[in-house]
Design a protein around this motif. Sequence first.
Motif, PDB file in Angstrom:
ATOM      1  N   SER A  36       0.751  -1.063  -0.144  1.00  0.00           N
ATOM      2  CA  SER A  36       0.003   0.030   0.027  1.00  0.00           C
ATOM      3  C   SER A  36       0.941   1.278  -0.011  1.00  0.00           C
ATOM      4  N   LYS A  37       0.455   2.400  -0.150  1.00  0.00           N
ATOM      5  CA  LYS A  37       1.060   3.642   0.087  1.00  0.00           C
ATOM      6  C   LYS A  37       1.431   4.079   1.336  1.00  0.00           C
ATOM      7  N   GLU A  38       0.975   3.350   2.386  1.00  0.00           N
ATOM      8  CA  GLU A  38       1.402   3.749   3.823  1.00  0.00           C
ATOM      9  C   GLU A  38       2.864   3.142   4.004  1.00  0.00           C
ATOM     10  N   GLU A  39       3.543   3.634   5.061  1.00  0.00           N
ATOM     11  CA  GLU A  39       4.826   3.226   5.590  1.00  0.00           C
ATOM     12  C   GLU A  39       4.768   1.796   5.985  1.00  0.00           C
ATOM     13  N   HIS A  40       5.776   1.185   6.131  1.00  0.00           N
ATOM     14  CA  HIS A  40       5.810  -0.301   6.792  1.00  0.00           C
ATOM     15  C   HIS A  40       5.306   0.007   8.170  1.00  0.00           C
ATOM     16  N   SER A  41       4.245  -0.789   8.560  1.00  0.00           N
ATOM     17  CA  SER A  41       3.863  -0.676   9.964  1.00  0.00           C
ATOM     18  C   SER A  41       4.475  -1.949  10.770  1.00  0.00           C
ATOM     19  N   GLY A  42       5.049  -2.824  10.408  1.00  0.00           N
ATOM     20  CA  GLY A  42       5.759  -3.858  10.991  1.00  0.00           C
ATOM     21  C   GLY A  42       5.661  -5.199  10.525  1.00  0.00           C
ATOM     22  N   ILE A  43       5.843  -6.143  11.460  1.00  0.00           N
ATOM     23  CA  ILE A  43       5.792  -7.585  10.812  1.00  0.00           C
ATOM     24  C   ILE A  43       5.232  -8.331  12.001  1.00  0.00           C
ATOM     25  N   LYS A  44       4.495  -9.504  11.466  1.00  0.00           N
ATOM     26  CA  LYS A  44       3.877 -10.308  12.499  1.00  0.00           C
ATOM     27  C   LYS A  44       4.280 -11.805  12.286  1.00  0.00           C
ATOM     28  N   VAL A  45       4.603 -12.398  13.062  1.00  0.00           N
ATOM     29  CA  VAL A  45       4.849 -13.970  13.118  1.00  0.00           C
ATOM     30  C   VAL A  45       4.250 -14.384  14.097  1.00  0.00           C
ATOM     31  N   ILE A  46       3.527 -15.830  13.305  1.00  0.00           N
ATOM     32  CA  ILE A  46       2.695 -16.835  14.004  1.00  0.00           C
ATOM     33  C   ILE A  46       3.437 -18.357  13.654  1.00  0.00           C
ATOM     34  N   GLU A  47       3.417 -18.928  14.872  1.00  0.00           N
ATOM     35  CA  GLU A  47       4.124 -20.240  14.824  1.00  0.00           C
ATOM     36  C   GLU A  47       3.095 -21.351  15.030  1.00  0.00           C
ATOM     37  N   LEU A  48       2.671 -22.345  13.874  1.00  0.00           N
ATOM     38  CA  LEU A  48       1.855 -23.267  14.181  1.00  0.00           C
ATOM     39  C   LEU A  48       2.527 -24.552  14.482  1.00  0.00           C
ATOM     40  N   ASP A  49       1.783 -25.517  14.842  1.00  0.00           N
ATOM     41  CA  ASP A  49       2.402 -26.779  15.236  1.00  0.00           C
ATOM     42  C   ASP A  49       2.647 -27.470  13.941  1.00  0.00           C
ATOM     43  N   ASP A  50       1.572 -27.639  13.042  1.00  0.00           N
ATOM     44  CA  ASP A  50       1.878 -28.329  11.693  1.00  0.00           C
ATOM     45  C   ASP A  50       0.943 -27.611  10.862  1.00  0.00           C
ATOM     46  N   MET A  51       0.974 -27.872   9.435  1.00  0.00           N
ATOM     47  CA  MET A  51      -0.166 -27.207   8.381  1.00  0.00           C
ATOM     48  C   MET A  51      -1.602 -27.680   9.015  1.00  0.00           C
ATOM     49  N   SER A  52      -1.868 -28.514   9.523  1.00  0.00           N
ATOM     50  CA  SER A  52      -3.367 -28.859   9.910  1.00  0.00           C
ATOM     51  C   SER A  52      -3.902 -27.798  10.721  1.00  0.00           C
ATOM     52  N   ASP A  53      -3.217 -27.027  11.222  1.00  0.00           N
ATOM     53  CA  ASP A  53      -3.698 -25.900  12.200  1.00  0.00           C
ATOM     54  C   ASP A  53      -4.055 -24.812  11.429  1.00  0.00           C
ATOM     55  N   LEU A  54      -3.738 -24.757  10.166  1.00  0.00           N
ATOM     56  CA  LEU A  54      -4.331 -23.662   9.090  1.00  0.00           C
ATOM     57  C   LEU A  54      -5.687 -23.901   8.926  1.00  0.00           C
ATOM     58  N   ASP A  55      -6.445 -24.941   9.152  1.00  0.00           N
ATOM     59  CA  ASP A  55      -7.865 -25.253   9.022  1.00  0.00           C
ATOM     60  C   ASP A  55      -8.650 -24.287  10.029  1.00  0.00           C
ATOM     61  N   SER A  56      -8.049 -24.194  11.223  1.00  0.00           N
ATOM     62  CA  SER A  56      -8.745 -23.580  12.369  1.00  0.00           C
ATOM     63  C   SER A  56      -8.190 -22.278  12.581  1.00  0.00           C
ATOM     64  N   LEU A  57      -7.515 -21.740  11.559  1.00  0.00           N
ATOM     65  CA  LEU A  57      -6.928 -20.121  11.751  1.00  0.00           C
ATOM     66  C   LEU A  57      -7.584 -19.415  10.731  1.00  0.00           C
ATOM     67  N   ASP A  58      -8.473 -18.607  11.244  1.00  0.00           N
ATOM     68  CA  ASP A  58      -9.228 -17.518  10.392  1.00  0.00           C
ATOM     69  C   ASP A  58      -8.108 -16.500  10.020  1.00  0.00           C
ATOM     70  N   VAL A  59      -8.420 -16.106   8.608  1.00  0.00           N
ATOM     71  CA  VAL A  59      -7.528 -15.191   8.166  1.00  0.00           C
ATOM     72  C   VAL A  59      -7.718 -13.805   8.824  1.00  0.00           C
ATOM     73  N   SER A  60      -8.725 -13.645   9.238  1.00  0.00           N
ATOM     74  CA  SER A  60      -8.980 -12.342  10.096  1.00  0.00           C
ATOM     75  C   SER A  60      -8.493 -12.411  11.079  1.00  0.00           C
ATOM     76  N   ASP A  61      -8.018 -13.514  11.969  1.00  0.00           N
ATOM     77  CA  ASP A  61      -7.321 -13.401  13.091  1.00  0.00           C
ATOM     78  C   ASP A  61      -5.980 -12.889  12.846  1.00  0.00           C
ATOM     79  N   LEU A  62      -5.347 -12.672  11.797  1.00  0.00           N
ATOM     80  CA  LEU A  62      -4.058 -12.190  11.524  1.00  0.00           C
ATOM     81  C   LEU A  62      -3.699 -11.003  12.076  1.00  0.00           C
ATOM     82  N   SER A  63      -5.050 -10.165  11.678  1.00  0.00           N
ATOM     83  CA  SER A  63      -5.006  -8.792  12.404  1.00  0.00           C
ATOM     84  C   SER A  63      -4.789  -8.547  13.698  1.00  0.00           C
ATOM     85  N   LEU A  64      -4.938  -9.854  14.632  1.00  0.00           N
ATOM     86  CA  LEU A  64      -4.818  -9.595  16.023  1.00  0.00           C
ATOM     87  C   LEU A  64      -3.285  -9.942  16.470  1.00  0.00           C
TER      88      LEU A  64
END
Length: 550
Positions: A227-255
Amino acid sequence: MKAEITEQKLRGGYYTPKPITDFITKWGINSNKISVLEPSCGDGNFIESIIERLKKMNALNEEITENLQGIEFDPQEAAKTIARINELGISNRNNLIRNDDFFNYYNQIFEENKKFDVVVGNPPFIRYQNFMEEHRIPAFEIMNTAGLTPNRLTNSWVPFLIASSLLLKDSGKLGMVIPAELFQVGYATQTREFLSTFYSKITIITFKKLVFPDIQQEVILLLCEKSKEEHSGIKVIELDDMSDLDSLDVSDLSLLELKPIDHASEKWTKYFLTTDEILTLRKLREHPKLIMSGDAIDVDVGIVTGLNSFFVLNEQTMKEQKLEKYTQKIVTRSAHLEGAIFSENDWNKNVTKQYPTVLFSPPAIPLNEQPDETKKYIHLGESIGANKGYKCRIRKNWYVVPSVWVPEAFMLRQVHGYPKIIINNANATCTDTIHRVRFLNGYEGSQVAAAFTNSLTFAFSEVTGRSYGGGVLTFEPSEAENLPLPLMGAEKLDLKLIDKLLRDNNIEAVLDITDKILLIDGLGLSKDEVSKIRNVWTKMRDRRLNRKKR
């Protein structure tokens, strides 16, 4: 390009698991009107998820064929993808799946100023030596236009990532499966800097378990927003394995906790830490009473023999070949360096255990002038082809190992629990599994070795070294020389006591001593600050070691 295609498949460039392709496309695609690019679609896993997502967003088949573009170099894989989209009711009209080299395609559409709303994929993992020149040259030229200077270590995924970024619209999104090397390898330094300035938001998803266990390749999901905004930072989430993606809501990434990004060349391993821990390390690095390890030590690689099985002998072989007069003491493994001091007695113990403990070191003279004993052994080496390896072949006398000098100390190149410097009191050298150390600028070696074992240096070692899938932390000489080192009060440390505690596997007792003298008394840090620093080290160490167990 068969070698490249094979490595692409082996490295996961094609067969991306569906939980990952579904998650990334769900994150990236939030409208049925957006344009999507898949730059290395292989047999179509990502393409299938893209089409399914677009249909879920009520896109018509005609809109999909108009807005989706897949690129695949291998004609057989491209045909598989076309068959898959046909099964989903989508024709290959408009050359939706294009059999082409991505960098060739890039150059064509970049001239037309064609851009995409979303780019997703799993770029191929091809090392430089297998990255054919006809594809590598245009790929690297694209990197050059972005201000990056690739080298002989640059893997193919890097130009794929850069070129894909350059094809995004001003509010575009990129979601890719990338090797975890992005976090830490030197050749990705400029890539990290590029990402930190090109994108306004970066989210990284990592896994405790390997996504591609058959190839021991640790990967991350890189989710970038422009976007045209300056970099606001970086977010890192560590899951156990890829099966955890099923229960991860993409909207939760904003939290997720937003961590301040450093636009310099620091490695990104530190983003596994909390914001408070990151800021603590940045503040400490600038402490006026700290020096960099490179001010006190010069770190060099160990000896490269060309064939250790021939040049490095145990006592029995040395005596059988009557080579006692033509050898040099040597250490071949980090495990043979137990404490903080390597003594003559330690070397003798290794001899008793029949470890390889001596280096064949004949006179640097022509073969016909060699003593009978060395001449006989050299002929034995030639009979088994020891002289035919590249490192031996390029020498004037293949049997004379170069750069055989005795260091003042050793330093572990590959670390399990913690790094250390070991004083060399045995007059031995070492192979390239261990680094050789000289002390600089009048610093006392025993004080430097004792002071090196402290929580602050250990914490920085975890974000300076490199760890892949096996739990081992690896240091190149330049990395070993780039560690903050507290030396105020080091003269009060007892290296013999530290040596004994290390041999007893009591590193916590060592740190209690060194942290009090060096960090609290020497640097003026509080007990709480020291506790936080040690927690940073144990957190990063345990994460690294736990990956090995999985």
